[in-house]
Design a protein around this motif. Sequence first.
Motif: not given
Length: 464
Positions: A170-179, A236-249, A257-261
């Motif tokens: 439905k929209r074009m991803p700007k910053k995409l993570l493919v697992i 490995t993607v340990k978890q995804l924190d879903r926020g408002n319009g963004k996901v912290t992986a 472990v590092t995080t990225a949005e």
Amino acid sequence: MAAKSFDMIVIGAGPGGYVAAIRGAQLGLNVAVVEREHLGGICLNWGCIPTKALLRSAEVFHLMHRAKEFGLSADKIGFDLAAVVVRSRAVAKQLSGGIGHLMKKNKITVLMGEASVPRKGVVSVKTDKGTEEITAKNIVLATGARARQLPGLEADGDLVWSYKHALVAKRMPKKLLVIGSGAIGIEFASFFNTLGADTTVVEVMDRVLPVEDAEISAFAKKQFVKQGMKILEKTTVKQLDRGNGKVTAHLEDAKGVTTAEFDTVISAVGIVGNVEGLGLEALGVKIDRTHVVVDEFCRTGVEGLYAIGDIAGAPWLAHKASHEGVMVAELIAGKHAHPIKPGSIAGCTYCHPQVASVGMTEAKAKEAGYEVKVGRFPFIGNGKAIALGEAEGMVKTVFDAKTGELLGAHMVGAEVTEMIQGYVIGRTLETTEEDLMNTVFPHPTLSEMMHESVLDAYGRALHM
């Protein structure tokens, strides 16, 4: 009222099921197919075909940007994602309608509904109008598979997508993570990256496209990185924190472990067989890790019950399913059928550059105890590749040094998904290196690299 009786009932109308039904009908069997969703299954409606339509749009877009190289001009190059999706859906719809026509033409009874096998030789079909039972001596399970959902990484259609959501984006991803960097993951990464998404691919194994030959994986990765993709292996993607319009992986590798949005995540972490709700356990069918256990003729061990395609295990490929469907229909009709040889089934991935392979990788051949001869030929040494402006790629062949048997062939580059079939035929006909060397390949074609790679394995390459 007595239950309607058939010679063969097929559950599922994907590339395994509908092909089994057609072959059965051709052999004079009275056939019924039960399908709960769409004729043509996932492959045609939500998989192989619509993804190729999307990727074609991305390929044309990529070429438009290269217009100057070809002495052409193209200004104000852009894309309309909604229109790209509409074209892809229209392609799928056209083919799905074609399957309906084939069912009618072959006088196959189609029942749209949910099937189960309450007892041997009986299929119960639940439709909008209620439940009816039909009977047959032979039942073929072709229920396919679905995307694996990992706990905490489940698709929601908003921030985290499955392949289905990605197909109707439905929209074009700007910053995409493919697992996952198998065929599905890397094809979507390639599509969105080409259209301009900032794309990161995470792979738990030590390399992208982990089922391919290591050299091909490394070559492909180099091209993906050149195109701006970020590739994180052994991660490995340990978890995804879903926020408002963004996901912290939360990404874990050997260092911690590092995080990225990201604004979009596509999960492509494998598949699970559709084995539930069919009543298989009660019938005594063996199920191993969501797949039905079968012999080389796709027999389940329960008399008159067969399983084909994705539900029967790897390789999870439409063309494997179709061939198993033909084999099972021929067995049921009392014909002499040949079992499918998994080592002669090609795998194709339509990322940019394309990847295709058949048979053993170099490492697998050595592991199996073969002494090998390996040939390679680069696209840069081929006239047609240079004329096409596609000089990045290679063909690799692996032979048994003792017998000259072609053990495996691996390619990366433009149009290799069309070329691999030459080696598939070679393996099916049990060709040796001598047969391949004595074959005259037309010039100028990309296929000449297949010849050169064979020659190279024996120190005879002409253009390198």
